[in-house]
Design a protein around this motif. Structure first.
Motif, PDB file in Angstrom:
ATOM      1  N   LEU A  71       0.796  -1.219   0.000  1.00 40.14           N
ATOM      2  CA  LEU A  71       0.000   0.000   0.000  1.00 40.14           C
ATOM      3  C   LEU A  71       0.832   1.273   0.000  1.00 40.14           C
ATOM      4  CD1 LEU A  71      -2.753  -0.809   2.679  1.00 40.14           C
ATOM      5  CD2 LEU A  71      -3.067  -0.669   0.210  1.00 40.14           C
ATOM      6  N   ALA A  72       2.023   1.204   0.545  1.00 43.00           N
ATOM      7  CA  ALA A  72       2.733   2.430   0.903  1.00 43.00           C
ATOM      8  C   ALA A  72       4.126   2.515   0.288  1.00 43.00           C
ATOM      9  CB  ALA A  72       2.823   2.536   2.425  1.00 43.00           C
ATOM     10  N   HIS A  73       4.292   2.004  -0.929  1.00 49.79           N
ATOM     11  CA  HIS A  73       5.609   2.081  -1.571  1.00 49.79           C
ATOM     12  C   HIS A  73       6.116   3.530  -1.620  1.00 49.79           C
ATOM     13  CE1 HIS A  73       5.322  -2.065  -2.652  1.00 49.79           C
ATOM     14  NE2 HIS A  73       4.419  -1.903  -3.591  1.00 49.79           N
ATOM     15  N   GLY A  74       5.196   4.458  -1.913  1.00 53.52           N
ATOM     16  CA  GLY A  74       5.587   5.852  -2.070  1.00 53.52           C
ATOM     17  C   GLY A  74       6.027   6.525  -0.787  1.00 53.52           C
ATOM     18  N   GLU A  75       5.683   5.933   0.360  1.00 53.12           N
ATOM     19  CA  GLU A  75       6.054   6.524   1.642  1.00 53.12           C
ATOM     20  C   GLU A  75       7.472   6.150   2.079  1.00 53.12           C
ATOM     21  OE1 GLU A  75       3.113   6.281   4.790  1.00 53.12           O
ATOM     22  OE2 GLU A  75       1.573   5.816   3.296  1.00 53.12           O
ATOM     23  N   VAL A  76       8.093   5.225   1.390  1.00 61.16           N
ATOM     24  CA  VAL A  76       9.461   4.847   1.730  1.00 61.16           C
ATOM     25  C   VAL A  76      10.399   5.956   1.252  1.00 61.16           C
ATOM     26  CG1 VAL A  76      11.284   3.136   1.396  1.00 61.16           C
ATOM     27  CG2 VAL A  76       8.901   2.402   1.548  1.00 61.16           C
ATOM     28  N   LYS A  77      11.183   6.495   2.167  1.00 64.54           N
ATOM     29  CA  LYS A  77      12.031   7.644   1.863  1.00 64.54           C
ATOM     30  C   LYS A  77      13.151   7.257   0.896  1.00 64.54           C
ATOM     31  CE  LYS A  77      11.196   9.748   6.384  1.00 64.54           C
ATOM     32  NZ  LYS A  77      11.814  10.147   7.677  1.00 64.54           N
ATOM     33  N   ASP A  78      13.394   8.153  -0.055  1.00 67.55           N
ATOM     34  CA  ASP A  78      14.403   7.881  -1.078  1.00 67.55           C
ATOM     35  C   ASP A  78      15.784   7.672  -0.474  1.00 67.55           C
ATOM     36  OD1 ASP A  78      12.476   8.069  -3.043  1.00 67.55           O
ATOM     37  OD2 ASP A  78      12.943  10.144  -3.576  1.00 67.55           O
ATOM     38  N   GLU A  79      16.100   8.407   0.593  1.00 65.84           N
ATOM     39  CA  GLU A  79      17.431   8.254   1.187  1.00 65.84           C
ATOM     40  C   GLU A  79      17.620   6.874   1.814  1.00 65.84           C
ATOM     41  OE1 GLU A  79      15.147  11.092   4.065  1.00 65.84           O
ATOM     42  OE2 GLU A  79      15.253  10.668   1.905  1.00 65.84           O
ATOM     43  N   ILE A  80      16.525   6.280   2.310  1.00 65.78           N
ATOM     44  CA  ILE A  80      16.613   4.918   2.852  1.00 65.78           C
ATOM     45  C   ILE A  80      16.794   3.920   1.711  1.00 65.78           C
ATOM     46  CG2 ILE A  80      15.445   3.140   4.207  1.00 65.78           C
ATOM     47  CD1 ILE A  80      16.337   5.577   5.833  1.00 65.78           C
ATOM     48  N   VAL A  81      16.077   4.136   0.610  1.00 66.94           N
ATOM     49  CA  VAL A  81      16.232   3.277  -0.567  1.00 66.94           C
ATOM     50  C   VAL A  81      17.677   3.304  -1.058  1.00 66.94           C
ATOM     51  CG1 VAL A  81      15.516   2.912  -2.969  1.00 66.94           C
ATOM     52  CG2 VAL A  81      13.823   3.575  -1.244  1.00 66.94           C
ATOM     53  N   GLN A  82      18.267   4.496  -1.101  1.00 65.99           N
ATOM     54  CA  GLN A  82      19.657   4.615  -1.549  1.00 65.99           C
ATOM     55  C   GLN A  82      20.605   3.852  -0.636  1.00 65.99           C
ATOM     56  OE1 GLN A  82      20.254   8.860  -1.789  1.00 65.99           O
ATOM     57  NE2 GLN A  82      18.892   9.081  -3.541  1.00 65.99           N
TER      58      GLN A  82
END
Length: 241
Positions: A71-82
């Motif tokens: 449901l919340a893929h967009g809420e994951v912060k880009d800096e954490i993804v990096q």
């Protein structure tokens, strides 16, 4: 002992009583529980924790990260993804489950839309083993049959897998590449399709066995990453600059 972190956005469990009944400790809790029972050190992390539970310390001490989101893929912060991407490139294993195909981290590592067809119709899924010599399917027969699951269908917009482990057939007629491995930098990635939140898929012993095998397969190789950039010659270059 391998250190495993099971990440889950943990939103369906808060919104849907049916999901809470199936996974009273969350999808992450169920997965961590059977990993612990198999001898791993398994912790959990969820979306609403500070830094999504994936602090520098947690990531540095994670050998394999298991990821479930929807449901919340967009809420994951880009800096954490990096940070997660860098850890994979450095050697951390990543197991992406079910609707995690649309997660930022999987799309970042794949470089494609990762889109697909889908349908919720309580239909049978048969996951055929198409790489019977692969360690991820150790202890698994010719196929795994699930009485009810969400359908995912081709075309699945992913890069050509390094190895195709499972191909699913669904009662409605579609097929799907349900078990795919990739190498990214020093790390290994495995995408495994089944696991819709309203079905007890992660209580299935064969599905558990595949995830356990995948965690073992994805564990880091004990070596440093290659050094990139401008390099001094190892030998004298005669006539060179």
């Amino acid at each position: 002992m391998l250190n495993i972190t099971v990440w889950n956005e943990n939103r369906h469990e808060q919104k849907n009583p049916m999901v809470r009944d199936i996974y009273p400790n969350g999808i992450h809790g169920t997965i961590a529980e059977f990993l612990k029972a198999d001898g791993f050190k398994a912790g959990t992390a969820t979306l609403d924790e500070p830094e999504h539970g994936l602090t520098d310390e947690v990531l540095a001490n994670t050998d394999v990260l298991v990821w479930w989101g929807h449901l919340a893929h967009g809420e994951v912060k880009d800096e954490i993804v990096q940070k997660v991407q860098q850890r994979v490139l450095d050697g951390m294993g990543l197991i992406v489950l079910h609707s995690g195909h649309f997660s930022k981290i999987f799309k970042t590592l794949m470089g494609t839309s990762c889109d697909l067809k889908w349908r919720e119709a309580d239909e049978k899924e048969r996951l055929w083993v198409v790489a019977p010599n692969h360690p991820i399917v150790e202890g698994i027969g010719e196929y795994i049959e699930l009485e009810k699951e969400e359908m995912y269908g081709e075309h699945f917009d992913i890069p050509q897998p390094d190895e195709l482990i499972f191909t699913s057939w669904f009662e409605g007629g579609e097929v799907f590449r349900s078990g795919c491995t990739y190498k990214r930098g020093n790390g290994k990635v495995f995408y495994f399709r089944p696991g819709h939140e309203t079905y007890p898929t992660y209580h299935n012993e064969q599905i558990q066995r595949v995830i356990i095998n995948a965690v073992k397969w994805a564990q880091p190789v004990k070596r440093e990453r290659p050094i990139y950039g401008n390099a001094k010659p190892l030998e004298e270059i005669k006539g060179g600059k």
